[in-house]
Design a protein around this motif. Sequence first.
Motif, short mmCIF file in Angstrom:
data_model
loop_
_atom_site.label_atom_id
_atom_site.label_comp_id
_atom_site.label_asym_id
_atom_site.label_seq_id
_atom_site.Cartn_x
_atom_site.Cartn_y
_atom_site.Cartn_z
N HIS A 92 -9.37 7.08 -7.69
CA HIS A 92 -8.13 6.58 -7.52
C HIS A 92 -7.22 6.50 -8.77
CE1 HIS A 92 -4.57 4.41 -5.42
NE2 HIS A 92 -4.67 3.88 -6.49
N ALA A 109 0.70 3.94 -3.31
CA ALA A 109 -0.07 5.05 -2.76
C ALA A 109 0.13 6.16 -3.64
CB ALA A 109 0.14 5.35 -1.13
N ASN A 110 -0.81 6.90 -4.01
CA ASN A 110 -0.84 8.14 -4.99
C ASN A 110 0.10 9.22 -4.34
OD1 ASN A 110 -1.81 6.90 -7.28
ND2 ASN A 110 -4.05 7.48 -6.50
N LYS A 139 -6.04 -2.83 -3.29
CA LYS A 139 -6.96 -2.40 -4.41
C LYS A 139 -8.33 -1.85 -3.55
CE LYS A 139 -9.33 -2.64 -8.71
NZ LYS A 139 -10.76 -2.22 -7.99
N THR A 197 -11.42 3.76 0.42
CA THR A 197 -11.00 4.94 0.96
C THR A 197 -11.41 6.39 0.14
OG1 THR A 197 -9.33 3.52 1.94
CG2 THR A 197 -8.68 5.84 1.98
N CYS A 198 -11.34 6.09 -1.24
CA CYS A 198 -11.54 6.89 -2.13
C CYS A 198 -13.03 7.76 -1.94
CB CYS A 198 -11.14 6.93 -3.64
SG CYS A 198 -9.59 6.85 -4.03
N ALA A 231 0.89 -1.40 -0.02
CA ALA A 231 0.01 0.10 0.13
C ALA A 231 0.76 1.31 -0.01
CB ALA A 231 -0.84 0.05 1.32
N SER A 279 -3.63 5.38 2.50
CA SER A 279 -4.65 5.02 1.20
C SER A 279 -5.07 3.66 1.22
CB SER A 279 -3.21 4.99 0.15
OG SER A 279 -3.76 4.71 -0.95
N SER A 280 -4.62 2.77 2.00
CA SER A 280 -5.19 1.47 2.30
C SER A 280 -4.49 0.80 3.69
CB SER A 280 -4.55 0.63 0.91
OG SER A 280 -5.15 -0.57 1.03
N GLU A 288 -8.17 0.98 -1.23
CA GLU A 288 -7.81 2.22 -1.89
C GLU A 288 -9.13 2.76 -2.40
OE1 GLU A 288 -3.17 1.65 -3.49
OE2 GLU A 288 -5.04 0.92 -4.84
#
Length: 618
Positions: A549, A433-434, A467, A473-474, A429, A441-442, A470
């Motif tokens: 994401h 992560a972005n 995934k 979470t978004c 994660a 993020s996760s 993520e």
Amino acid sequence: MEEINGTSNKVLEVNLTREKVNIYDVTDQERRLFLGAKGLGLKLLFDRLKPGCDPLGPDNIIAFMPGILMGTGAPCSGRFEAIAKSPLTGIMGSSSCGGPFGMALKSAGWDGVLISGKAEKPVYLYIDKNGVEFRDASQYWGMGIPEVQEAIDDKKTGSLIIGPAGENLVRFANIASGHRFLGRGGLGAIMGSKNLKAVLALGGEYRIMPRDPEKFKKVKKRAHKYINSNKMTAVAYRKYGTNANVRPNLKGNILPVHNFQDGWHEKGDQLAGEIIADNHETRHHTCKPCTIRCGHKGTFDGEQMAVPEYETIGLMGSNLGIFDPVQVAKWNLICGRLGLDTISTGGTLAWVMEAAQKGLVESDLHFGSAEGISEALEDIAYMRGFGAEMALGSRSLSNKYGGQNFAIQIKGLEMAAYDPRGSFGHGLAYAVANRGACHLSSYLVAQELYFKLLRPDLTYGKARWVKFFEDLTCCINALQSCQFTLYAYLLESPLTKYTLDPVLALLMQYMPQVAILLVDSSIYNGLWNSVTGIPLSKNQFLRAGERIHVLERYMNTREGITGKDDVLPGRMLKEGRISDPSKKTVPLHKMLAQYYKIRGFDENGIPTEKLLKELEII
Ligand code: SF4
């Protein structure tokens, strides 16, 4: 009082160079596809930001976006998100905060404000239901955050304020709203680069009403019930705050010690939430509204101060070899006045200590000693001497002096206080992560360590879970429901609660595809549907999370990010922790290939055109 049904769909666009204000009407399509807060903010920036723009230049845009749930009275919903291109990482940055600005902005009638350009001299913005005033802030420039709050804030307004660190363009400067912070990614430096000392919003003009009050009432009741029956939310976090993580993290050998050289220390327990609560008369000091109430203040050396949150305790405590909560609380206060993110500050100081030990830089700072740290914080914030180099973060320092192996950062963002060598899924994660080494993020460490639903030292199934969380979470960041609600909303749903733990663990570990289908995230979904009146099924809602994401990833790839950036610090891949006899490192590559496949990215980690079209991003 006039009412807003769910969302006003009106976003202010402010250009500081021209002192111009535009009102943007959010379309139904944007709302359905990108939901709100972080998702909508990213979409608005995607349409406006030129790839390659200087994060500290006038073309960068910073968005402040209240959550969909803001003002409805949903549990833990007093939050908003800031989004911009980060000056620390050079890619998309974002941060969530539970301070009063979000509620003030939304109840003034605005679903967000986008700020671009650069003012000629220091200004602050005053926002009310009629629009925006540009006000002179010369008299506040140079002042610490609490002094400015004292001077311009009042009970009717919510504010965003930067300290000297933001003014001086420290790449990890934060933004304060009340006693809470937009901490990560240096967003405070963006305000500084725009000569923007503060933003005030005068709220209380509109009452926010869900579109379907009856349905909302039912979902909210269930949400409260779950929060009040979950051990993590109703007991651990409520009583001890996020420092309830210290003991399980010590046990799991993942508390950062001496710049992540170890995950355990014999004095680690002195930082535990239970010990802090016993010794420092702690009481609640929270975002509002909140049902969990993890935030606390306490008495330290006879003074009232915020209890440092777990990330601060980890990065500015054990990671520096300091196990005295009083000391960490004092540094936390200084960072709060100067406007410094405590995670990146702690990560950077730890790198300096180790680099000095190894003879790469000259510094008197060393592990286990508090001497010189307060001065170093001032030097960073005012960019004085070596502080000016520290203010660029650990990636920049290690690129100049060497020691990249122990610069504990990813994509330029310093790592939060969980060592991935004891939590492999959390390691994946972090890597993908972005916004860089982001723990939110996760948050797989919860499944791997706190609830023991996934084996922390196995790679199987982790890509799928990363995934899934993520995407969810978004969705949560679009609602701006606090992420800690995850513990309660997922684990207290009947199917999870009444399935025997060993059965649940087996299913989650070895049949993740099936387990994911069975996860009941209907509270989030129900809150969205009842507040906005836009009916989205569970799958449509999660698909929107996936879209958000992937959009962020796509925006990052336009800035040059590829799979080669999805890494962990060398230390996590090559060195075992001192107290770990098996010297585990993170087997990242296997998980990474699976993750790209599941995400629909190509082998270089780039979202394919097919995926972007399917998700209606292009
Ligand atoms: S649980 Fe903590 S972080 Fe979350 S909204 Fe409440 S006080 Fe804020």
